[in-house]
Design an enzyme around this catalytic site. Structure first.
Site, PDB file in Angstrom:
ATOM      1  N   ARG A  41     -26.430   4.748  37.508  1.00  0.00           N
ATOM      2  CA  ARG A  41     -26.617   5.700  38.613  1.00  0.00           C
ATOM      3  C   ARG A  41     -27.998   6.336  38.644  1.00  0.00           C
ATOM      4  NH1 ARG A  41     -21.800   9.439  38.864  1.00  0.00           N
ATOM      5  NH2 ARG A  41     -22.806  10.136  36.978  1.00  0.00           N
ATOM      6  N   LYS A  79     -14.388  -1.904  23.578  1.00  0.00           N
ATOM      7  CA  LYS A  79     -13.122  -1.246  23.282  1.00  0.00           C
ATOM      8  C   LYS A  79     -13.280   0.254  23.483  1.00  0.00           C
ATOM      9  CE  LYS A  79     -14.769   0.746  20.322  1.00  0.00           C
ATOM     10  NZ  LYS A  79     -15.051   1.777  19.401  1.00  0.00           N
ATOM     11  N   HIS A  88     -16.816  -5.027  17.668  1.00  0.00           N
ATOM     12  CA  HIS A  88     -18.048  -5.464  16.994  1.00  0.00           C
ATOM     13  C   HIS A  88     -17.852  -5.600  15.488  1.00  0.00           C
ATOM     14  CE1 HIS A  88     -18.816  -1.200  16.135  1.00  0.00           C
ATOM     15  NE2 HIS A  88     -19.743  -1.577  15.276  1.00  0.00           N
ATOM     16  N   LYS A  96     -19.233  -8.619  12.367  1.00  0.00           N
ATOM     17  CA  LYS A  96     -20.028  -8.296  11.177  1.00  0.00           C
ATOM     18  C   LYS A  96     -19.882  -9.410  10.157  1.00  0.00           C
ATOM     19  CE  LYS A  96     -20.315  -3.420  11.714  1.00  0.00           C
ATOM     20  NZ  LYS A  96     -21.341  -2.509  11.290  1.00  0.00           N
ATOM     21  N   ASP A 108     -10.387   5.079  19.122  1.00  0.00           N
ATOM     22  CA  ASP A 108     -11.791   4.681  18.964  1.00  0.00           C
ATOM     23  C   ASP A 108     -11.948   3.586  17.908  1.00  0.00           C
ATOM     24  OD1 ASP A 108     -14.620   4.817  19.286  1.00  0.00           O
ATOM     25  OD2 ASP A 108     -14.774   6.148  17.555  1.00  0.00           O
ATOM     26  N   HIS A 137     -10.882  -1.682  15.234  1.00  0.00           N
ATOM     27  CA  HIS A 137     -11.552  -2.096  13.989  1.00  0.00           C
ATOM     28  C   HIS A 137     -10.596  -2.122  12.788  1.00  0.00           C
ATOM     29  CE1 HIS A 137     -14.966  -1.534  16.455  1.00  0.00           C
ATOM     30  NE2 HIS A 137     -15.319  -0.325  16.110  1.00  0.00           N
ATOM     31  N   LYS A 153     -14.391  11.384  11.281  1.00  0.00           N
ATOM     32  CA  LYS A 153     -15.792  11.726  11.561  1.00  0.00           C
ATOM     33  C   LYS A 153     -16.124  12.967  10.747  1.00  0.00           C
ATOM     34  CE  LYS A 153     -16.960   9.111  15.277  1.00  0.00           C
ATOM     35  NZ  LYS A 153     -17.858   8.006  14.942  1.00  0.00           N
TER      36      LYS A 153
END
Ligand code: BG6
Length: 466
Positions: A46, A158, A188, A192, A245, A250, A335
């Site tokens: 945008r 994802k 991803h 790896k 997440d 993963h 996190k």
């Protein structure tokens, strides 16, 4: 490398993902001459950027990543074009279509087209619909040479959907637009090197494969700990949370690689089938689930001040088949924790040791696949401590992948993702079936999610203490 031109269209090109990961990965592929000579990268977003402003944006992203090292990005940056558009508006897609057709006419041939959705998951449905309506799923306007050979592929980040129902709806929609061979669902972590090595390691080393069974394995721990808080990703993260997440994708893919049966052949469809099969056997011990949020999360930019989004979870999964029934798989992610550590540890059942009285505690061997910060495979074993006494001490046999990788210039995960999509190799992407099964595991947890207590934990700690 193919002489056919290639156009990579990045939806959401001015966002975090392109800036942090994709620009660098594309640059590296370009430097290694792995992309077709006539590759163009079209940023679609945008922001009212000119081509030049987009070039400057890419250069800044590359410079930040180069960390003072000298790079010469000019030739690469010259391949980038920008097309401003609103991801919600039909006119913007029509205008993108015209822009791409113009480029094709200029090249005098139909280019292959890779559409990369680097946008928040809540926009997937809109982008897919608009892609279809505007005819962008067709490689190019009729009449250009090479029209029949050119392909279009779509790369989706994802999490794919928000729950099982939504993911199936998206799938049906994608299925109407594209064939399964055209759809590349990114995880991803699968790309790896250290993850790929799990399959090679497991199925090529009889020493371990013989023991790969509930009879010998006490438990498996999968850790996905990050020191970083949500940083600039607050508005994305708040709508997603830790379980969606990284848990839904993963961590479950890590579990699948450890628990799957031998695919017998190194073919995409066989490996994906085995991963999907084992994912279909996973159950979660609902009582084991803990969810947490770090103190200060609600003050992060883009996060709601009364947010109940989790930044931490742990749970115990089980694989209900003959090989694994009864062996817990403990998944944990958070996190703002005290350490950066992504690893899978296989705890073998302890054997009574040959040690002196008073030291008869059981000794356990642990095989660890470390994925981050270092890529390493190590085995914890026990050996006699030198000296007069017959005492045992723990030792580690390890093989560090990063040093080897550096020597061999192993691609990073996003390079791999992009190159495999260009080459049409789906081995390292999640299939429709896998994503469906992953959602089947996670959705029942999400349905109870808000009813579970949300424990607060301090930044830099080991997570909720309970
Ligand atoms: C991403 C998640 O998929 O993976 C992030 O969205 C996470 O939250 C990241 O931090 C970890 O990836 P890597 O490659 O940096 O270990």
């Amino acid at each position: 490398m193919s002489a056919k031109p290639l156009t990579i269209v990045i939806f959401g090109a001015t966002g975090d993902l392109f800036q942090r990961k994709l620009a660098g990965a594309l640059f590296d592929l370009h430097q290694k001459k792995l992309l077709p000579e006539r590759t163009e990268i079209v940023g679609f977003s945008r922001k009212p950027f000119s081509h030049d402003q987009f070039h400057a944006f890419i250069q800044n992203a590359l410079a930040a990543r180069a960390n003072g090292k000298i790079i010469e990005p000019e030739e690469f940056v010259g391949k980038a074009l920008y097309h401003q558009g609103d991801l919600n508006s039909a006119e913007s897609y029509a205008s993108l279509g015209n822009f791409l057709a113009e480029r094709d006419r200029l090249h005098g041939t139909c280019s292959d087209k890779l559409f990369y959705l680097a946008v928040p998951p809540n926009l997937y449905e809109t982008v897919f619909t608009r892609l279809s309506e505007s005819g962008l799923a067709i490689p190019c306007a009729p009449g250009l040479p090479n029209e029949a050979q050119a392909w279009t592929r779509v790369l989706v980040e994802k999490p794919f959907g928000n729950n099982e129902k939504e993911a199936s709806r998206l799938d049906r929609m994608l299925g109407r637009l594209f064939q399964e061979e055209q759809i590349f669902r990114i995880d991803h972590y699968l790309a790896k090197e250290a993850m790929q090595n799990i399959i090679s390691f497991r199925f090529s080393n009889g020493l371990f494969e013989q023991l790969w069974h509930k009879q010998h394995i006490e438990r498996v721990e999968i850790k996905f700990h990050g020191k970083e808080d949500v940083s600039t990703r607050g508005s994305f993260y708040d709508g997603v949370g830790a379980l969606r997440d990284v848990g839904q994708n993963h961590l479950l893919q890590m579990l699948a690689l450890i628990a799957m049966e031998n695919p017998k052949e190194l073919k995409a469809e066989r490996i994906r089938k085995e991963r999907a099969k084992v994912l279909g056997k996973v159950t979660v011990n609902q009582k084991s689930i803990v969810r947490g949020q770090y103190a200060g999360y609600r003050e992060e930019k883009g996060v709601a001040s009364d947010s109940t989004t989790e930044t931490y979870f742990t749970l115990e999964a089980n694989v209900q088949n003959t090989r694994w029934r009864g062996t817990p798989f403990i998944l944990e992610s958070g996190k703002a924790l005290q350490e950066n550590e992504v690893s899978i540890s296989i705890f073998f059942k302890p054997t009574p040791c040959l040690c002196p009285e008073g030291h008869k505690r059981a000794h356990q061997n642990v095989l660890t696949f470390s994925l981050s910060p270092k890529e390493e495979i190590s085995v914890l074993f026990w050996a006699k401590r030198p000296g007069f006494d017959f005492q045992l001490e723990p030792k580690r046999l390890s093989f560090s992948f990063s040093e080897d990788a550096l020597l061999r210039q192993v691609p990073n995960a996003y390079e791999r993702v992009l190159l495999d999509a260009v080459r049409g190799d789906q081995t390292l992407f999640a299939s429709t079936e896998e994503v469906k099964r992953q959602w089947q595991i996670i959705t029942p947890i999400l349905e109870r999610w808000q009813k579970l207590p949300l424990h607060s934990y301090l930044k830099g700690s080991a997570g909720p203490q309970n």
